[in-house]
Scaffold this motif. Structure first.
Motif, short mmCIF file in Angstrom:
data_model
loop_
_atom_site.label_atom_id
_atom_site.label_comp_id
_atom_site.label_asym_id
_atom_site.label_seq_id
_atom_site.Cartn_x
_atom_site.Cartn_y
_atom_site.Cartn_z
N GLY A 1 0.84 -1.18 0.00
CA GLY A 1 0.00 0.00 0.00
C GLY A 1 0.88 1.23 0.00
O GLY A 1 2.09 1.17 -0.27
N ASN A 2 0.31 2.35 0.32
CA ASN A 2 1.01 3.62 0.17
C ASN A 2 2.29 3.71 1.01
O ASN A 2 3.32 4.22 0.55
N ILE A 3 2.22 3.22 2.24
CA ILE A 3 3.40 3.32 3.12
C ILE A 3 4.59 2.56 2.55
O ILE A 3 5.68 3.12 2.35
N TYR A 4 4.38 1.28 2.26
CA TYR A 4 5.51 0.42 1.90
C TYR A 4 5.94 0.59 0.45
O TYR A 4 7.08 0.26 0.11
N VAL A 5 5.07 1.15 -0.41
CA VAL A 5 5.49 1.50 -1.76
C VAL A 5 6.46 2.68 -1.70
O VAL A 5 7.55 2.65 -2.29
N ASP A 6 6.08 3.75 -0.99
CA ASP A 6 6.97 4.91 -0.87
C ASP A 6 8.32 4.52 -0.27
O ASP A 6 9.38 4.95 -0.74
N GLU A 7 8.28 3.71 0.78
CA GLU A 7 9.53 3.32 1.45
C GLU A 7 10.39 2.42 0.56
O GLU A 7 11.62 2.55 0.53
N SER A 8 9.78 1.52 -0.19
CA SER A 8 10.52 0.63 -1.08
C SER A 8 11.18 1.40 -2.21
O SER A 8 12.35 1.14 -2.56
N LEU A 9 10.46 2.34 -2.78
CA LEU A 9 11.02 3.14 -3.88
C LEU A 9 12.18 4.00 -3.39
O LEU A 9 13.17 4.19 -4.11
N GLN B 1 14.61 -6.31 -4.23
CA GLN B 1 15.29 -6.46 -2.94
C GLN B 1 14.75 -5.45 -1.93
O GLN B 1 14.56 -5.77 -0.75
N ALA B 2 14.49 -4.23 -2.38
CA ALA B 2 13.98 -3.19 -1.48
C ALA B 2 12.60 -3.54 -0.95
O ALA B 2 12.30 -3.35 0.24
N ILE B 3 11.73 -4.04 -1.82
CA ILE B 3 10.37 -4.43 -1.40
C ILE B 3 10.45 -5.48 -0.29
O ILE B 3 9.80 -5.36 0.75
N VAL C 1 10.53 8.30 4.18
CA VAL C 1 9.83 9.30 3.36
C VAL C 1 8.34 9.41 3.67
O VAL C 1 7.80 10.53 3.70
N TYR C 2 7.67 8.30 3.88
CA TYR C 2 6.22 8.34 4.04
C TYR C 2 5.84 9.28 5.20
O TYR C 2 6.36 9.17 6.31
N GLY C 3 4.91 10.21 4.90
CA GLY C 3 4.44 11.14 5.92
C GLY C 3 5.42 12.24 6.28
O GLY C 3 5.17 13.01 7.21
N ARG C 4 6.53 12.35 5.54
CA ARG C 4 7.58 13.31 5.90
C ARG C 4 7.76 14.41 4.85
O ARG C 4 8.80 15.07 4.80
N GLY C 5 6.77 14.63 4.01
CA GLY C 5 6.88 15.67 2.99
C GLY C 5 7.21 17.02 3.62
O GLY C 5 6.59 17.43 4.59
N GLY C 6 8.21 17.71 3.04
CA GLY C 6 8.64 19.00 3.57
C GLY C 6 9.78 18.91 4.56
O GLY C 6 10.40 19.93 4.90
#
Length: 273
Positions: free
Chosen positions: A172-180, A204-206, A240-245
């Motif tokens: 989902g959104n959390i683990y996609v952003d973190e994997s990328l 490997q990141a996923i 990165v997730y939730g850390r924009g800015g």
């Protein structure tokens, strides 16, 4: 929404309490939260059955009962399955109470999107939404070659492709952003632009990010809790997730927040090319 690490944590913590335990009584406070099979009432189907095992497929819990019946539970946005050793008064958003030989399981859902479906075990894959799910990302059979094959010739952003449960189950959104981020790939890249090396890094990141999420018992921002009512602590490891800015923890560049594939997306424009 609970993603693979959160659902896996619920599976493990719930299984500790309910394996080989009989369901003695069911109380429905919101009947639409459950679905029986064909014309058979859910309560009539499930009452008296014994819980044999609990499995997971993507973001779904598969509660295997005796006599070849399975409960497919999907938490959606805010669903919870909590175990209580003693009698517990239902909360405002508790929709189903399973009273067991020992203890109770409460299904609650503030948003009312979650569902529990009873279905014959031999049909639980072919006759449900499970039939269209992509591969499990933590299984040995999931390789870089499989990931490349699942992408195919799609003209999608990598973010959209990874959110698609038909491509890969559980993200989902959390683990996609973190994997990328871990793979160093911009979420705006098209899947058709990825090299073999980049697909291998992403694979490997996923797996690394999902396993870390499971080890931390999931990410608890708002609603998610495990079956014991405990929070996960993967939030502390988010890059990165939730850390924009905020500044990137690796290079110091300000993290960008954009709307992509219908979801808020955060990435580092320097680390993720």
């Amino acid at each position: 929404m609970p993603e693979l690490p959160e659902v896996e944590t619920i599976r493990r913590t719930l299984a500790e309490h309910v394996t080989n335990i009989k369901i003695e009584e069911i109380t429905l406070f919101w009947p639409a939260a459950v679905c029986g099979w064909e014309n058979t009432d859910f309560t009539a189907l499930v009452t008296g059955r014994r819980i044999k095992t609990i499995d997971r497929r993507g973001k779904y819990l598969l509660i295997r009962l005796d006599e070849d019946l399975t409960l497919i539970a999907h938490m959606r946005m805010t669903g919870r399955l909590n175990y209580y050793r003693d009698h517990q008064e239902p909360e405002k958003h508790t929709h189903v109470v399973f009273r067991l030989e020992h203890g109770e399981v409460h299904f609650s859902d503030v948003r009312k999107f979650g569902r529990i479906q009873a279905i014959p075990t031999p049909l639980c894959i072919s006759e449900s939404s499970l039939s269209k799910l992509g591969p499990e990302p933590l299984e040995a059979e999931f390789t870089p070659a499989v990931l490349k094959e699942r992408f195919g010739k799609k003209k999608l952003s990598i973010k959209a492709a990874l959110l698609d449960q038909h491509v890969l189950a559980g993200l989902g959104n959390i683990y996609v952003d973190e994997s990328l981020f871990l793979a160093g790939i911009s979420p705006q890249r098209g899947v058709d632009t990825l090299s073999e090396e980049e697909i291998s890094k992403l694979h490997q990141a996923i797996q690394s990010v999902l396993q870390a999420g499971i080890d931390a018992q999931g990410t608890s921002f708002r609603d998610y809790r495990d079956a014991n009512g405990e929070k996960g602590w993967f939030e502390k490891a988010l890059q990165v997730y939730g850390r924009g800015g905020d500044p990137c923890n690796v290079c110091g560049q300000i993290l960008e927040r954009i709307r992509l594939a219908g979801r808020t997306t955060v990435f580092c424009p320097r680390c993720q090319r």
